[in-house]
Design a protein around this motif. Structure first.
Motif, PDB file in Angstrom:
ATOM      1  N   ALA A 183       8.843   6.949  19.902  1.00 58.87           N
ATOM      2  CA  ALA A 183       8.581   7.755  18.706  1.00 58.87           C
ATOM      3  C   ALA A 183       8.378   6.860  17.495  1.00 58.87           C
ATOM      4  O   ALA A 183       7.544   7.135  16.627  1.00 58.87           O
ATOM      5  N   MET A 184       9.135   5.765  17.436  1.00 58.20           N
ATOM      6  CA  MET A 184       9.083   4.901  16.264  1.00 58.20           C
ATOM      7  C   MET A 184       7.763   4.159  16.126  1.00 58.20           C
ATOM      8  O   MET A 184       7.390   3.749  15.024  1.00 58.20           O
ATOM      9  N   ILE A 185       7.034   3.967  17.204  1.00 54.10           N
ATOM     10  CA  ILE A 185       5.764   3.234  17.129  1.00 54.10           C
ATOM     11  C   ILE A 185       4.789   3.962  16.214  1.00 54.10           C
ATOM     12  O   ILE A 185       4.208   3.377  15.288  1.00 54.10           O
ATOM     13  N   ARG A 186       4.599   5.250  16.448  1.00 55.67           N
ATOM     14  CA  ARG A 186       3.683   6.012  15.597  1.00 55.67           C
ATOM     15  C   ARG A 186       4.246   6.174  14.190  1.00 55.67           C
ATOM     16  O   ARG A 186       3.517   6.074  13.201  1.00 55.67           O
ATOM     17  N   ILE A 187       5.543   6.429  14.093  1.00 57.44           N
ATOM     18  CA  ILE A 187       6.157   6.619  12.785  1.00 57.44           C
ATOM     19  C   ILE A 187       5.967   5.387  11.914  1.00 57.44           C
ATOM     20  O   ILE A 187       5.619   5.487  10.724  1.00 57.44           O
TER      21      ILE A 187
ATOM     22  N   ARG B 204       3.618   3.116  12.050  1.00 57.20           N
ATOM     23  CA  ARG B 204       2.214   2.999  11.636  1.00 57.20           C
ATOM     24  C   ARG B 204       1.957   3.861  10.407  1.00 57.20           C
ATOM     25  O   ARG B 204       1.297   3.434   9.456  1.00 57.20           O
ATOM     26  N   GLU B 205       2.474   5.074  10.432  1.00 52.25           N
ATOM     27  CA  GLU B 205       2.239   5.975   9.300  1.00 52.25           C
ATOM     28  C   GLU B 205       3.056   5.563   8.077  1.00 52.25           C
ATOM     29  O   GLU B 205       2.593   5.698   6.942  1.00 52.25           O
ATOM     30  N   GLU B 206       4.259   5.039   8.296  1.00 52.40           N
ATOM     31  CA  GLU B 206       5.067   4.581   7.166  1.00 52.40           C
ATOM     32  C   GLU B 206       4.398   3.400   6.466  1.00 52.40           C
ATOM     33  O   GLU B 206       4.555   3.226   5.246  1.00 52.40           O
ATOM     34  N   SER B 207       3.655   2.593   7.199  1.00 53.97           N
ATOM     35  CA  SER B 207       2.944   1.479   6.574  1.00 53.97           C
ATOM     36  C   SER B 207       1.912   1.992   5.580  1.00 53.97           C
ATOM     37  O   SER B 207       1.743   1.435   4.487  1.00 53.97           O
ATOM     38  N   PHE B 208       1.227   3.077   5.937  1.00 55.93           N
ATOM     39  CA  PHE B 208       0.296   3.725   4.997  1.00 55.93           C
ATOM     40  C   PHE B 208       1.051   4.247   3.783  1.00 55.93           C
ATOM     41  O   PHE B 208       0.614   4.098   2.638  1.00 55.93           O
ATOM     42  N   HIS B 209       2.207   4.840   4.014  1.00 53.15           N
ATOM     43  CA  HIS B 209       2.995   5.396   2.919  1.00 53.15           C
ATOM     44  C   HIS B 209       3.407   4.301   1.930  1.00 53.15           C
ATOM     45  O   HIS B 209       3.349   4.498   0.711  1.00 53.15           O
TER      46      HIS B 209
END
Length: 356
Positions: free
Chosen positions: A191-195, A197-202
């Protein structure tokens, strides 16, 4: 329709003033519950030794694998708190969706808040593989019995707060969460892999907001500095209590749920973030901050752990408002849950009748 509620909050000693498809299957619950019952009855030393050997060999533990009761409970506690934090974390930023300064910023913020809701869904799903239901976890949150990250109990009075959250709060989250991609429990790690990636955008969009403000007018620069002043210390608290005061860190590291201690992660964050603040031309609000050349790291002042504990106990600037907002949203969504349940029951009955 998006309902916005502007909250004025106060915290002693710090001024917050306004200015201008589920990833995991439910079918695993039964197996996990049976395993938990076995754990409670007494743990076999041979199974425990085999489990520890797998941890040492960097093997992933999966939902149907045997695991110690304490390992299971540690994961439920950590993953559920993580999930709660993602859901509650939507609130301070959601308050700015209709007030973002441009259509582009509005669309970015909508996407970011939507991402956080998705993260919560992934993490509740991961927790369910350990034999606890999502409904039970949410009930604990709404009853005030569950913890979530203390950082989300602070208000966002200006647009610069949205930038500070993205830069500092999501930056701290990334520092903490990237090692979780190597967590010993498989569903959490995946689950953390996708999370991440998106947190990096944030984090990038938050820093971009701060950069625009820092290079803007005098008033905008003051707004950016004010946000940094208010969010710096709560961001350091995000990593949890110091290692000497943490009840869970040592065991979590030994089980490879965590890869670094709270203090190690906090130090990495400071060393990574201070140069970014200098590039922005902003001052980190710490008179004791200095570079230690011998240790090749920054030294920083003491954290106010009393404030941290007060916020955790529900006495922060916005604890009551955050839980009230979640309870209201949960109640307003009741008809959706009931309709979905009725729809599923009707189709299950029709399928059973057709098979008879």
């Amino acid at each position: 329709m998006i309902v916005i509620r502007i909250i004025t909050c106060h915290y002693p000693g710090r001024q917050w003033h306004g200015g201008g498809a589920c990833m995991y299957t439910q079918g695993l619950n039964e197996a996990a519950s049976k395993a938990g019952a076995h754990d409670a009855a007494g743990e076999d030393s041979a199974l425990l030794q085999r489990f520890e050997a797998r941890i040492e060999a960097e093997e992933k533990i999966e939902p149907k694998d045997w695991m110690p009761a304490a390992y299971r409970q540690t994961l439920i506690r950590q993953i559920s708190q993580h999930a709660h934090s993602e859901i509650v974390g939507m609130l301070p930023e959601g308050n700015w969706i209709t007030r973002a300064p441009s259509l582009l910023r509005k669309s970015i913020l909508i996407a970011k808040v939507q991402d956080e809701g998705g993260h919560g869904a992934y993490l509740y799903g991961a927790a369910e593989t350990l034999g606890v239901s999502r409904a039970e976890l949410i009930d604990q949150l709404l009853a005030g019995q569950a913890k979530y990250s203390s950082i989300f109990n602070y208000p966002t009075p200006t647009w610069a707060d949205i930038g500070a959250i993205g830069w500092l709060v999501d930056g701290a989250a990334i520092m903490n969460q990237i090692p979780l991609c190597r967590c010993s429990y498989g569903p959490y790690a995946r689950a953390m892999i996708r999370i991440c990636r998106e947190e990096s955008f944030h984090q990038r969009q938050g820093y971009d907001i701060m950069l625009k403000l820092a290079r803007g007018s005098g008033e905008q620069r003051r707004m950016a500095q004010d946000a940094l002043d208010r969010w710096w210390w709560p961001s350091l608290m995000m990593f949890g209590p110091s290692d000497t005061a943490s009840q869970h860190t040592a065991q979590s590291v030994r089980w490879k749920i965590k890869r670094f201690t709270n203090d190690e992660l906090r130090q990495k964050f400071v060393d990574f973030t201070v140069p970014q603040a200098k590039f922005l031309g902003l001052n980190v609000p710490d008179s004791e901050l200095r570079w230690d050349a011998a240790a090749a790291q920054h030294r920083f002042g003491p954290i106010d752990w009393n404030e941290f504990q007060q916020v955790l106990k529900g006495h922060g600037p916005c604890n009551r408002e955050r839980l009230a907002a979640r309870r209201a949203a949960h109640e307003q969504g009741r008809w959706v849950r009931e309709a979905a349940s009725a729809y599923a029951a009707r189709h299950a009955a029709a399928a059973a009748a057709a098979a008879a």
